[in-house]
Design a protein around this motif. Sequence first.
Motif, PDB file in Angstrom:
ATOM      1  N   ARG A 182      40.184  40.545  28.480  1.00  0.00           N
ATOM      2  CA  ARG A 182      39.636  39.233  28.141  1.00  0.00           C
ATOM      3  C   ARG A 182      38.125  39.191  28.229  1.00  0.00           C
ATOM      4  O   ARG A 182      37.465  38.514  27.438  1.00  0.00           O
ATOM      5  CB  ARG A 182      40.245  38.163  29.055  1.00  0.00           C
ATOM      6  CG  ARG A 182      41.656  37.791  28.670  1.00  0.00           C
ATOM      7  CD  ARG A 182      41.699  37.021  27.348  1.00  0.00           C
ATOM      8  NE  ARG A 182      41.063  35.728  27.448  1.00  0.00           N
ATOM      9  CZ  ARG A 182      39.984  35.365  26.763  1.00  0.00           C
ATOM     10  NH1 ARG A 182      39.396  36.203  25.937  1.00  0.00           N
ATOM     11  NH2 ARG A 182      39.478  34.155  26.922  1.00  0.00           N
ATOM     12  N   GLN A 183      37.550  39.886  29.192  1.00  0.00           N
ATOM     13  CA  GLN A 183      36.089  39.892  29.305  1.00  0.00           C
ATOM     14  C   GLN A 183      35.466  40.523  28.059  1.00  0.00           C
ATOM     15  O   GLN A 183      34.494  40.008  27.508  1.00  0.00           O
ATOM     16  CB  GLN A 183      35.650  40.664  30.554  1.00  0.00           C
ATOM     17  CG  GLN A 183      35.985  39.966  31.864  1.00  0.00           C
ATOM     18  CD  GLN A 183      34.897  38.991  32.295  1.00  0.00           C
ATOM     19  OE1 GLN A 183      34.207  38.410  31.472  1.00  0.00           O
ATOM     20  NE2 GLN A 183      34.749  38.807  33.589  1.00  0.00           N
ATOM     21  N   THR A 246      33.496  44.820  34.480  1.00  0.00           N
ATOM     22  CA  THR A 246      33.498  43.418  34.900  1.00  0.00           C
ATOM     23  C   THR A 246      32.089  42.867  34.778  1.00  0.00           C
ATOM     24  O   THR A 246      31.126  43.621  34.608  1.00  0.00           O
ATOM     25  CB  THR A 246      33.986  43.281  36.357  1.00  0.00           C
ATOM     26  OG1 THR A 246      34.144  41.899  36.674  1.00  0.00           O
ATOM     27  CG2 THR A 246      33.008  43.920  37.322  1.00  0.00           C
ATOM     28  N   LEU A 247      31.950  41.543  34.858  1.00  0.00           N
ATOM     29  CA  LEU A 247      30.647  40.882  34.834  1.00  0.00           C
ATOM     30  C   LEU A 247      30.413  40.274  36.212  1.00  0.00           C
ATOM     31  O   LEU A 247      30.855  39.167  36.491  1.00  0.00           O
ATOM     32  CB  LEU A 247      30.597  39.798  33.752  1.00  0.00           C
ATOM     33  CG  LEU A 247      30.698  40.280  32.306  1.00  0.00           C
ATOM     34  CD1 LEU A 247      30.678  39.084  31.347  1.00  0.00           C
ATOM     35  CD2 LEU A 247      29.572  41.235  31.960  1.00  0.00           C
ATOM     36  N   GLY A 253      27.295  40.146  43.856  1.00  0.00           N
ATOM     37  CA  GLY A 253      28.626  40.587  43.454  1.00  0.00           C
ATOM     38  C   GLY A 253      29.568  39.496  43.007  1.00  0.00           C
ATOM     39  O   GLY A 253      30.741  39.760  42.728  1.00  0.00           O
ATOM     40  N   PHE A 254      29.093  38.252  42.924  1.00  0.00           N
ATOM     41  CA  PHE A 254      29.968  37.141  42.526  1.00  0.00           C
ATOM     42  C   PHE A 254      30.490  37.369  41.108  1.00  0.00           C
ATOM     43  O   PHE A 254      29.736  37.708  40.195  1.00  0.00           O
ATOM     44  CB  PHE A 254      29.208  35.819  42.597  1.00  0.00           C
ATOM     45  CG  PHE A 254      30.065  34.611  42.338  1.00  0.00           C
ATOM     46  CD1 PHE A 254      30.762  33.997  43.362  1.00  0.00           C
ATOM     47  CD2 PHE A 254      30.180  34.086  41.052  1.00  0.00           C
ATOM     48  CE1 PHE A 254      31.561  32.882  43.124  1.00  0.00           C
ATOM     49  CE2 PHE A 254      30.967  32.973  40.805  1.00  0.00           C
ATOM     50  CZ  PHE A 254      31.652  32.368  41.842  1.00  0.00           C
ATOM     51  N   ASP A 255      31.796  37.166  40.918  1.00  0.00           N
ATOM     52  CA  ASP A 255      32.465  37.356  39.634  1.00  0.00           C
ATOM     53  C   ASP A 255      33.067  36.023  39.203  1.00  0.00           C
ATOM     54  O   ASP A 255      34.009  35.526  39.828  1.00  0.00           O
ATOM     55  CB  ASP A 255      33.549  38.420  39.776  1.00  0.00           C
ATOM     56  CG  ASP A 255      34.225  38.775  38.457  1.00  0.00           C
ATOM     57  OD1 ASP A 255      34.314  37.899  37.584  1.00  0.00           O
ATOM     58  OD2 ASP A 255      34.675  39.918  38.313  1.00  0.00           O
ATOM     59  N   PHE A 256      32.534  35.425  38.140  1.00  0.00           N
ATOM     60  CA  PHE A 256      32.989  34.103  37.705  1.00  0.00           C
ATOM     61  C   PHE A 256      34.455  34.116  37.300  1.00  0.00           C
ATOM     62  O   PHE A 256      35.199  33.168  37.591  1.00  0.00           O
ATOM     63  CB  PHE A 256      32.119  33.598  36.548  1.00  0.00           C
ATOM     64  CG  PHE A 256      30.773  33.088  36.972  1.00  0.00           C
ATOM     65  CD1 PHE A 256      30.593  31.762  37.316  1.00  0.00           C
ATOM     66  CD2 PHE A 256      29.689  33.952  37.052  1.00  0.00           C
ATOM     67  CE1 PHE A 256      29.358  31.284  37.721  1.00  0.00           C
ATOM     68  CE2 PHE A 256      28.439  33.485  37.456  1.00  0.00           C
ATOM     69  CZ  PHE A 256      28.272  32.155  37.795  1.00  0.00           C
ATOM     70  N   GLN A 257      34.891  35.155  36.602  1.00  0.00           N
ATOM     71  CA  GLN A 257      36.285  35.188  36.168  1.00  0.00           C
ATOM     72  C   GLN A 257      37.230  35.319  37.360  1.00  0.00           C
ATOM     73  O   GLN A 257      38.285  34.675  37.395  1.00  0.00           O
ATOM     74  CB  GLN A 257      36.527  36.340  35.196  1.00  0.00           C
ATOM     75  CG  GLN A 257      37.948  36.341  34.637  1.00  0.00           C
ATOM     76  CD  GLN A 257      38.235  37.531  33.761  1.00  0.00           C
ATOM     77  OE1 GLN A 257      37.761  38.622  34.003  1.00  0.00           O
ATOM     78  NE2 GLN A 257      39.020  37.321  32.713  1.00  0.00           N
ATOM     79  N   GLY A 264      35.942  30.928  33.651  1.00  0.00           N
ATOM     80  CA  GLY A 264      34.793  31.780  33.952  1.00  0.00           C
ATOM     81  C   GLY A 264      34.723  33.054  33.139  1.00  0.00           C
ATOM     82  O   GLY A 264      33.801  33.864  33.322  1.00  0.00           O
ATOM     83  N   THR A 265      35.670  33.237  32.209  1.00  0.00           N
ATOM     84  CA  THR A 265      35.706  34.468  31.422  1.00  0.00           C
ATOM     85  C   THR A 265      34.441  34.632  30.586  1.00  0.00           C
ATOM     86  O   THR A 265      34.070  33.748  29.823  1.00  0.00           O
ATOM     87  CB  THR A 265      36.932  34.476  30.491  1.00  0.00           C
ATOM     88  OG1 THR A 265      38.101  34.398  31.275  1.00  0.00           O
ATOM     89  CG2 THR A 265      36.967  35.738  29.650  1.00  0.00           C
ATOM     90  N   GLY A 266      33.781  35.776  30.745  1.00  0.00           N
ATOM     91  CA  GLY A 266      32.601  36.092  29.938  1.00  0.00           C
ATOM     92  C   GLY A 266      31.322  35.430  30.397  1.00  0.00           C
ATOM     93  O   GLY A 266      30.277  35.615  29.775  1.00  0.00           O
ATOM     94  N   TYR A 267      31.376  34.643  31.489  1.00  0.00           N
ATOM     95  CA  TYR A 267      30.183  33.897  31.890  1.00  0.00           C
ATOM     96  C   TYR A 267      29.415  34.611  32.992  1.00  0.00           C
ATOM     97  O   TYR A 267      29.981  35.089  33.973  1.00  0.00           O
ATOM     98  CB  TYR A 267      30.549  32.494  32.386  1.00  0.00           C
ATOM     99  CG  TYR A 267      29.310  31.691  32.743  1.00  0.00           C
ATOM    100  CD1 TYR A 267      28.574  31.067  31.746  1.00  0.00           C
ATOM    101  CD2 TYR A 267      28.862  31.615  34.055  1.00  0.00           C
ATOM    102  CE1 TYR A 267      27.424  30.357  32.052  1.00  0.00           C
ATOM    103  CE2 TYR A 267      27.710  30.913  34.373  1.00  0.00           C
ATOM    104  CZ  TYR A 267      26.993  30.290  33.371  1.00  0.00           C
ATOM    105  OH  TYR A 267      25.846  29.611  33.676  1.00  0.00           O
TER     106      TYR A 267
END
Length: 323
Positions: A182-183, A246-247, A253-257, A264-267
């Motif tokens: 999805r990312q 991953t983003l 290291g915060f991961d929005f998704q 939060g996908t892709g942000y």
Amino acid sequence: MAEFDALGRDAFLDKYGFGPAKKYTLWYEGRPYDSKAIVGAAFGYLPGKPKPLTSGEFTGGTATVVSLLERLGFGFADQPSKKAQANPPWTREQALLVLDLYHRHGGRDPGADHPDVVEMSALLRQLASDAGTETFRNPNGVKMKMMNFRSLDPAWTSKGGAGLKGASKLDRALWDEFYGKRQDLAVAVEAIRQSALATMSGDELDEVLGYKAKEGKVSYRYHRTLERDPKVVALRKASALKQHGTLACEACGFDFQAIYGERGTGYIEAHHTNPVHAMVEGDETTVDDLALLCSNCHRMVHTAKPWLTLEQLRELVASNPAG
């Protein structure tokens, strides 16, 4: 229409008990359909699964069938009109946009009147116009494409659910390419939306670092503009995904998704690491000049002068016991 295509005209008409259209032929993506038969069969696809309408249960013609289908954006002609013939097959870019929309709605049918579907239809038309071509992806066509993707989705098919049976070879290829990614899909779609690279295959991602955005003399306001340069940002995200999968914020290291799921996908935000005062006329920005940061870390960089470097920001996060 997908069932019509799968069965063939004669078998479809025989199944639902209709004769051939004598006057009002429905045209969709360059193909003819018997309008009254399509409407009668479509009644059986409504929620609650009512029985399809038979030929004797309703009248055809301009006041009923034609009026209904025209309101949905379809066209009629004795021969294919220039407009109908001009509607080309779905492109990779168009299908990717709809695939992303499908996932954002969790595979559910939002209906042709949903604002997201209407907006997507408008976007597809604009993209085609910008490319100097014509396409007529009305909201109903967008919704149908979403349901074509649902027929490929094991989250639905494994439980006995189904979509439309009109999935193309392109649909299947894109589903396989982005299934479980999805990312990657979100970043590819962001690039398409911003008129950047439409396809982010492995070979093209190898060329990410070759992209440059020409600036000119930089001010603070322009520095902020650079951080929002959609082309560079999309490519920087794609590069990070290829390297890390991953983003995540490069400071904390915060991961929005991981935290917000689909929303939060892709942000993630992009920070321009070059000091503004060091940039002069003719300088260029590449993806190497951008750091990917969460909103909090990005705000901390800009909250006071002198701005923190990425390394100073990391040290600040690491030194905080709460981190």
